[in-house]
Structures are given as C-alpha cells and as structure tokens.
Design a protein around this motif. Sequence first.
Motif, PDB file in Angstrom:
ATOM      1  N   ALA A  19       0.818  -1.211   0.000  1.00 27.92           N
ATOM      2  CA  ALA A  19       0.000   0.000   0.000  1.00 27.92           C
ATOM      3  C   ALA A  19       0.850   1.258   0.000  1.00 27.92           C
ATOM      4  O   ALA A  19       0.421   2.306  -0.481  1.00 27.92           O
ATOM      5  N   ALA A  47      -4.356  -6.752  -3.576  1.00 28.00           N
ATOM      6  CA  ALA A  47      -4.084  -5.307  -3.518  1.00 28.00           C
ATOM      7  C   ALA A  47      -4.713  -4.550  -4.683  1.00 28.00           C
ATOM      8  O   ALA A  47      -4.945  -3.334  -4.570  1.00 28.00           O
ATOM      9  N   ALA A  48      -4.999  -5.224  -5.783  1.00 26.23           N
ATOM     10  CA  ALA A  48      -5.672  -4.542  -6.898  1.00 26.23           C
ATOM     11  C   ALA A  48      -7.009  -3.976  -6.443  1.00 26.23           C
ATOM     12  O   ALA A  48      -7.419  -2.896  -6.877  1.00 26.23           O
ATOM     13  N   VAL A  49      -7.701  -4.687  -5.557  1.00 27.17           N
ATOM     14  CA  VAL A  49      -8.997  -4.221  -5.055  1.00 27.17           C
ATOM     15  C   VAL A  49      -8.831  -3.038  -4.105  1.00 27.17           C
ATOM     16  O   VAL A  49      -9.572  -2.059  -4.192  1.00 27.17           O
ATOM     17  N   TYR A  50      -7.851  -3.127  -3.200  1.00 29.82           N
ATOM     18  CA  TYR A  50      -7.794  -2.151  -2.100  1.00 29.82           C
ATOM     19  C   TYR A  50      -6.812  -1.006  -2.333  1.00 29.82           C
ATOM     20  O   TYR A  50      -6.930   0.041  -1.707  1.00 29.82           O
ATOM     21  N   CYS A  51      -5.838  -1.198  -3.219  1.00 34.29           N
ATOM     22  CA  CYS A  51      -4.861  -0.138  -3.489  1.00 34.29           C
ATOM     23  C   CYS A  51      -4.842   0.275  -4.959  1.00 34.29           C
ATOM     24  O   CYS A  51      -4.141   1.233  -5.307  1.00 34.29           O
ATOM     25  N   GLY A  52      -5.560  -0.434  -5.812  1.00 32.45           N
ATOM     26  CA  GLY A  52      -5.568  -0.114  -7.238  1.00 32.45           C
ATOM     27  C   GLY A  52      -4.618  -1.008  -8.035  1.00 32.45           C
ATOM     28  O   GLY A  52      -3.678  -1.574  -7.489  1.00 32.45           O
ATOM     29  N   PHE A  53      -4.875  -1.100  -9.352  1.00 31.14           N
ATOM     30  CA  PHE A  53      -4.049  -1.963 -10.202  1.00 31.14           C
ATOM     31  C   PHE A  53      -2.597  -1.501 -10.314  1.00 31.14           C
ATOM     32  O   PHE A  53      -1.707  -2.356 -10.380  1.00 31.14           O
ATOM     33  N   ALA A  97      -0.622  -0.299  -8.061  1.00 29.49           N
ATOM     34  CA  ALA A  97       0.073  -0.869  -6.907  1.00 29.49           C
ATOM     35  C   ALA A  97       0.258  -2.372  -7.086  1.00 29.49           C
ATOM     36  O   ALA A  97       1.337  -2.922  -6.845  1.00 29.49           O
ATOM     37  N   ALA A  98      -0.796  -3.066  -7.512  1.00 26.11           N
ATOM     38  CA  ALA A  98      -0.707  -4.516  -7.687  1.00 26.11           C
ATOM     39  C   ALA A  98       0.353  -4.889  -8.716  1.00 26.11           C
ATOM     40  O   ALA A  98       1.126  -5.838  -8.516  1.00 26.11           O
TER      41      ALA A  98
END
Lengths: 128, 128, 128, 128, 128, 128
Positions: free
Chosen positions: E69, E100-106, E108-109
């Motif tokens: 994150a 992390a794609a869900v919670y921080c965006g693609f 970041a993932a």
Amino acid sequence: MGERFDKGLAVRKQVLGEAPVAQRVSSAQGELNADLQQYLTEFAWGDIWSRRQLSLRDRSLATIAMLAAQNRPTELKTHIGGAINNGMTMEEVAEVFLHAAVYCGFPAAMTCMRLAREVAAAREGAPG
Amino acid sequence: MGERFDKGLAVRKQVLGEAPVAQRVSSAQGELNADLQQYLTEFAWGDIWSRRQLSLRDRSLATIAMLAAQNRPTELKTHIGGAINNGMTMEEVAEVFLHAAVYCGFPAAMTCMRLAREVAAAREGAPG
Amino acid sequence: MGERFDKGLAVRKQVLGEAPVAQRVSSAQGELNADLQQYLTEFAWGDIWSRRQLSLRDRSLATIAMLAAQNRPTELKTHIGGAINNGMTMEEVAEVFLHAAVYCGFPAAMTCMRLAREVAAAREGAPG
Amino acid sequence: MGERFDKGLAVRKQVLGEAPVAQRVSSAQGELNADLQQYLTEFAWGDIWSRRQLSLRDRSLATIAMLAAQNRPTELKTHIGGAINNGMTMEEVAEVFLHAAVYCGFPAAMTCMRLAREVAAAREGAPG
Amino acid sequence: MGERFDKGLAVRKQVLGEAPVAQRVSSAQGELNADLQQYLTEFAWGDIWSRRQLSLRDRSLATIAMLAAQNRPTELKTHIGGAINNGMTMEEVAEVFLHAAVYCGFPAAMTCMRLAREVAAAREGAPG
Amino acid sequence: MGERFDKGLAVRKQVLGEAPVAQRVSSAQGELNADLQQYLTEFAWGDIWSRRQLSLRDRSLATIAMLAAQNRPTELKTHIGGAINNGMTMEEVAEVFLHAAVYCGFPAAMTCMRLAREVAAAREGAPG
C-alpha cells in the motif's frame, strides 16, 4: 523576468548552489518544463522561501521532513544538500530521518538514511 | 515500568502537557491499546524524543511537517500544541503549513491551516 | 477467454498500442501475474474503460492525474503514451503536470515532468 | 445479475453480514453509485475474495493492513468487523495495528487503534 | 547490547536470514545509520516481531500488505523473502498482491507483482 | 492587490461561485491564513487556472482526479461543485470516481462516491 523571479533565483542559488540551479534553469528553456521552472523560481522560492517568518534552516528542516514522509527521493537528495548549505550538520539531517521512524515508519526512515549516506559520500568524494 | 518508560513519560509530559498525557496513559490500562501506549512512551518518547542531537523545537517542527504531509489531523492538532510548548509561535506553525503548499500542495496546506486555527481558538478560549 | 476479456483487450490495444499489450499478455502466461493480467484486461479495460460515460481522452486525463498524485512512475509513463493515443497533445500532458504543482506539490510536478520528457524523447527517436 | 454477482454477493454477506450488505446494495439502486456497488460485488467479491489461494482470514488480515497504511477509516471499520467474522480475535486485530507502528508509524497505529476500540464498543453494546 | 537487542537480532535473522542481517548490522557501525539499525533491531524486532499475539506468518502477511500500500520497493523485496521464510508460498505472496488490486488499485498490484517476479527469479537462480 | 490577484479572483469566482469565494477571502483577513488565501488566489488561480493550455473542464477533471487519489474530502467537495460549474455533469463526476476504483482502489472510489452524493443532495435541496 521580473522582481519575484530575480528574488527567487537568488534564494534558490543560495540554498541549492549557483552552478546546479543555473544549469537546471537554462536547460529547461524551450522545453516542456520551462514554465514549471519559472513558477518554481517565482512562487516556491521568490514568494515562500523568501519570507522571513522562518529561518532558512527551519525551512530546510520542514522540507526534508515533508519529502521524507512523501517518498520523493530525487527532491530529497537535492534538499539534503540544501539543508547542509543552510547550516544543518549531516548528523542533524540523519537525526530527522531517525525521527521519521516514529512518525512515518521504519521503511521511510531506512530509505531516507540510504539517501543521506549517498549524499554524504558524494560530498566527501568531491574536490575541496 | 523501567527507565525508558520513565524518561519517555517525562519528555512526553513536558511537550504535550501533564494532564492530557496522564489521562491518555491511565485510560488505556486494561484496554486494547495499553501496549501501544507503553511502546509509544518507551520508544517514541524515551528513545527518540529524548536524544540530544536535535532540540525539542526542531523535533516539533519535523513532526508537524511530517504529519502535514501525511494527512493525520488528530495527531497534528496534538503536536501543534506541542510545538507551541517547545517554543514555536503560532505564526511559525502557520508558516510551516504555508511552506507545505509548495511541497505537499495547497489542499494539504489549507487542511493544516484550518486545524491551526482551531487550536489557536481553543487556546485563546481556555482559562489563563 | 470470454466477452469481457475480448472487449477489454481491444480497448487496451487501442489505447496502449497493439504490440506492447500483446507482449505483456503473452509473456505473463504461466507466470505469477497471469491472473492479474487477465483481471486487468477484463475489469479495468473490459468493464471500466469500455463505458461510454466518459470519452477515452477524459479517461486518460483522469488516469495520468491519479498516477501523478500517487507517485507511480512506470504506470505513468505507459499512460502518457496512452493519453497521446487518445488525442491529448504532449503540451496538454505537460500542462496536467504543471497543474499538479498546485494540488500535489512541486516535487510531484517535477517528477512527472521528467517522465514526460523521457516519453517525448523516446517517441521522437522512434522510427516513423 | 449473473454468476459473478451472485457468487460475490454470497461471499460479501458471509464476511460483512447479511443485513448491512443487503441494505447497501438496495439503497444504491437508481443512484449514482449503483454501478460501483455492482462492480464491487462482481470483481472485488466475486472474482477476488472468492479465490481459494488465500483463506478468508488471510484476506481480512491483508485488507485491514492495507487500509491501515492508507488512512481509510470508514472502510477500515467495516473490515474490522469482517476480520472478526472471518475468525480473527479483536486482540489479533489490535495486534495488526500495533505492528503498523513499525511499518506505517505511530500516528497510523493510534488512529487504527481508536477505530478498533469503537468497533469493539459497538459490538459489546449490541444485543446478543 | 542488551536483552531486547539480542532477542530482536535472533528474530530478525530467523525471518530475513543470518548472512544479510549480519552484513547490514556490521556495515552500519560507525556510520550515519548505526543508531537506526539498533532501534530497528530492538524495537521493531525485539519488541514487536517477538510478541506471540500473531504468528510470524501473520506478521509477514501484514508487513507485505502494508508495504504494498505504501509503495516501498526495497523493503518489500526484503519482506517477500521473509514471508517465504515464515511459511508463505510464492503463490500466496502473489495472491496478496492480486488482492491489492482491489484495495490499493491496479498500479500498486502491478508494481508489487514485478517485484515478486524478481525475487522469485533470484531465488531460483541461487545455488541450492 | 495586483493583476495576478485580480485575475485569479475572477477565475476562482467563476469556478467556485461568487458568494463562497468572497466569504472565504474576507473571513481570512487579519487571520493566520490570510497570506495562504492570497497565494492561493495569485498562484493557483491567477497563474495556473488562468492558463489557456487546458480548458476549465479539463482542469476540473484533473483536480477531482488528483484529490480522489489523495484522500482530501473537504477540497474534493468544493471541486465537485467547481466541476459542475465548468460543464461536467454529475454523472461524469461519478464516472471519474468509478474510474478511480481501477487506479486508486475501491475504498478511494467509495469514499469519493459518498461525497458526490452529498454534493448532489445539497444542490437538489438548494433553492432554484
């Protein structure tokens, strides 16, 4: 370019050094970032850094603290040098980054400390 | 609880005030955050704030700069009070937030300035 | 792989270019990130970028603004190219980063401007 | 609405509770965020949370860690409840936030701990 | 240096490996970051990682989620290795980054997935 | 106060409305943030928003995208109103926040969507 630019350029050179600032401003001419360099000199340096409500050392301390929290390595290295020019010792700069372990976490502190060592090594290796 | 805790509690009370620190530590007993309060006192205050490599005023300045960049309003209000206790004027605190317009953007600066006004208003309204 | 994937792959190639997208998708097969590449194509491109409520140019503008604020250089360079493909001029891209000086601070603006210059230089050096 | 939606809605209700999820989905109909609620259910819950490569408890742990680092209080409170439903104890949740003191700094840890106490108090006060 | 240091050094070596930790601690002696290394070992490892309220695997999972994150690549690579040492598979690590794609965006993932592939490639290339 | 201030005040009122801007500027006089308000008007509005390289609608789109990524609710609500004044529909604003699910994560998107609904409700409730 006007009074704000001239005043800003003088403070910017005082803090970051004559040669690197002259190089950045001239290399930007005719380029995408020429206007950004102008606003940086006029507003950031001419308007804000020129104010007398905080000493230059206080402004350097605030700047490296903000950049440490934000994870901006290139600008942080530039302003570590500026902090030294404004009267901080390298030990005080490192102490700010140790302080960052409390407020920004150890990963932030360790990243900043690596950058401080790089700046310190480059300055020691530079001709007197 | 040990030397680091005692030393940390003393500095913490010096910076943030006797009554609010005593209240926070005691209300945490037997609670979820009792251990966090202990580490905060031992490490943040006993280990780091107690070091002599930076003055307390310098540490307050670094702290509010880091919190301004991070968007942490509750802790920022606490440390605006700490900065005043450590010798900064409210005008200097506001100047740090004006400086933040350059390095963190105007939204960060405006949020911090609102918090500074709230702290200033609360202190003026408090009994002498 | 299904309708969402096909629709997403088409938009993704339209925005970011046929060859680089084909290379990324195929090199991911059998790898750790194969599933991530599939979700990226299906959800990000097939579901969201394919919606008609905003033009592709508007989506590119929003994307580079969000990436500028988040300090994500690799993805930002990819989407500077996408913005050009979607009808923004390089001068408009640079203007978004100048605008970022106000809302994210000058360090963010300067980092983004460096990346824009790199993309501009790479495109000028590419065969016609 | 389709298989992904149904699967996602089931997992979402399992983790966050039947009543609050039903309320959020239905109140969104005809509203600005109806489409966002649909993608959230299909992609976040139907695609990602439904995968078996990590247990639901592991996903809750990752989620509250990411939200702690990002300073998102509303979503963090929702997912503290989800973590309890997925088998974490409130003491383990609090321990994640103590761990955050090391990696995100004490202000992040203290903000999260306050939210954990609020959730714990609300659950204790709720009828059995 | 004391009990907290010794306990912390043992956990740190268990998680991150004997050789790299010994190298980092010894190379820091007499340097700017010697004190930071000591606090890291005492507080982060001796105080927090040594607590039994969460398993080492849970702490690794929380750590890589927080670093994902925060966009801290150097520390993330270190802790991907630590997560493997604490019993996560590389597939589980990759699944955290997909989450992390869900919670921080693609973006970041995708950044994290690139780092995971680099760590996986380095470990496969290492002598047995 | 000078040409830059006058030009900036005119654009600022055009985008954010005559009455609220007049109120903010006048209430700041003699206060801590009077200088910040002046720089905001001169630099952010007089220098940057007044440039013609991007339309006002494009600048509003970039602004709400940057504020969505940064988690700044007060300023975001102000600029949702500005985006409407600059020709975006509320549906387009909501679509930018849906787009943010891809690039900033679902928690950011959901926070922004809540704020958009608040602004929409307030505008519907206002006298014609």
